[in-house]
Design an enzyme around this catalytic site. Sequence first.
Site, mmCIF file in Angstrom:
data_model
loop_
_atom_site.group_PDB
_atom_site.id
_atom_site.type_symbol
_atom_site.label_atom_id
_atom_site.label_comp_id
_atom_site.label_asym_id
_atom_site.label_seq_id
_atom_site.Cartn_x
_atom_site.Cartn_y
_atom_site.Cartn_z
ATOM 1 N N GLY A 192 17.827 -18.138 -7.283
ATOM 2 C CA GLY A 192 18.248 -17.615 -8.577
ATOM 3 C C GLY A 192 17.499 -16.366 -8.977
ATOM 4 O O GLY A 192 18.088 -15.401 -9.478
ATOM 5 N N VAL A 238 22.275 -27.381 -18.701
ATOM 6 C CA VAL A 238 23.679 -26.971 -18.709
ATOM 7 C C VAL A 238 24.538 -28.231 -18.617
ATOM 8 O O VAL A 238 24.400 -29.032 -17.683
ATOM 9 C CB VAL A 238 23.982 -26.032 -17.528
ATOM 10 C CG1 VAL A 238 25.479 -25.717 -17.468
ATOM 11 C CG2 VAL A 238 23.167 -24.752 -17.637
ATOM 12 N N HIS A 286 -8.876 1.127 4.383
ATOM 13 C CA HIS A 286 -8.825 1.737 3.046
ATOM 14 C C HIS A 286 -8.088 3.068 3.131
ATOM 15 O O HIS A 286 -8.328 3.855 4.044
ATOM 16 C CB HIS A 286 -10.244 1.973 2.533
ATOM 17 C CG HIS A 286 -10.292 2.707 1.226
ATOM 18 N ND1 HIS A 286 -10.061 2.082 0.018
ATOM 19 C CD2 HIS A 286 -10.528 4.013 0.941
ATOM 20 C CE1 HIS A 286 -10.166 2.979 -0.953
ATOM 21 N NE2 HIS A 286 -10.448 4.157 -0.421
#
Length: 466
Positions: A186, A238, A445
């Site tokens: 979702g 729902v 780095h």
Amino acid sequence: MSNYDVIILGGGPGGYNAAIRAGQLGLKAACIEGRATLGGTCLNVGCMPSKALLHASELYEAAKGSEFANLGINVSPTLDLVQMMKQKDDSVTGLTKGIEFLFRKNKVDWIKGWGHIDGPGKVTVTAEDGGETELSAKDIIIATGSEPTPLPGVDIDNRRILDSTGALSLGEVPRHLVVIGAGVIGLELGSVWRRLGAEVTVVEYLDRICPGVDGEAGKTLQRALAKQGIQFKLSAKVTGAVSSANGVQLHVEPAAGGEAQTLDADYVLVAIGRRPYTQGLGLENVGLATDKRGMLANQRHRTEAPGVWVIGDVTSGPMLAHKAEDEAMACIEQIVGKAGEVNYELIPNVIYTRPELASVGKTEEQLKAEGRAYKVGKFPFTANSRAKINHETEGFAKVLADEHTDQILGVHLVGPSVSEMIGEYCVAMEFGASAEDIALICHPHPTRSEALRQAAMNVEGMATQM
């Protein structure tokens, strides 16, 4: 009747990897798959097409919004949804053709059709035209995967009320998309359509998103997605949906009871999870039955029926492609007498939103429930130099280590490209590393990966960059 050493039911990540490994180890293998292409849900209508749309929608939003402009790149993009869908489909086709090549390379037979177990060592395959082929083998592996879980009162038609397959192939950008379920599917598909211009509302029965992930990580991701414009209705149930030619009326009420409300949307995505695909396989012919969830039990991938094995979404454990792949290799290796193993404690989990969420091992909630004493090392991406110059500073790296031994127990990352970084900690934890072990390792780095080291250093309060 064609005879094989091993027959695999299903051509998804579990099934096709089992077939390939079987071929590598010298077994005569057949993989039964009824789809027009190999790869299962993951490659065809799941993991891969969703990542294609996530990537494309991220670039579109960056170009259309302020991100490119802030970098001094001035463009006025227009959305060509047809081409976006085409490139997604082309990418998927390339991947599925790749599996066909690997089958040929490893002398695996793809039997096109749907398999039915007729008895010990016997399988009948029904092709699309109704023709039947009988196969036999000493070992049968069930790797039939899963399907979207339906929601009572909400009938999926893939016109207005969609499952994940429908949401990957929409021909227009929704005006308002309501997503039922705040899990991985979702949130990822909601993110795609939100970036392309839709209003997105996520309705979740629980009081949090991403159930099962580290609580702090889940809250951080929710805040980030809310800032992007996704609306959340948590603790909401729902109860029904009425669709028409132009949209859907969704009936929602508080999970604890209370006054109901109606949400109007032009599309609804039902993404409440997946259930094992075990119906109609003929399990009863070898004395097997599923539990109430439709899952098959296993002991190191063996079912109770001699010569019948099970891997992937149809059995216990997380429904993840890489878990199924691990089980596939371990299962085949056991069949040939090797010591195949899967470490279920260290299966990583990723949500490919922006920022991403990646984790492995125990959450803080789990450690507290176990009563295990632990230390926490955190490092925010706001303090990471590469993240700062790339303007992607949301999130953090968090390392959980045993208070007494310093062994790494869990790692939870929210931030840029963390899906590509969690593997470092999977390796470290597989070999029983301590937080100090990571803290002592030189990282390049400037990279985002430095946040992983700094979080490990901060288990003892020794981070140097914050």
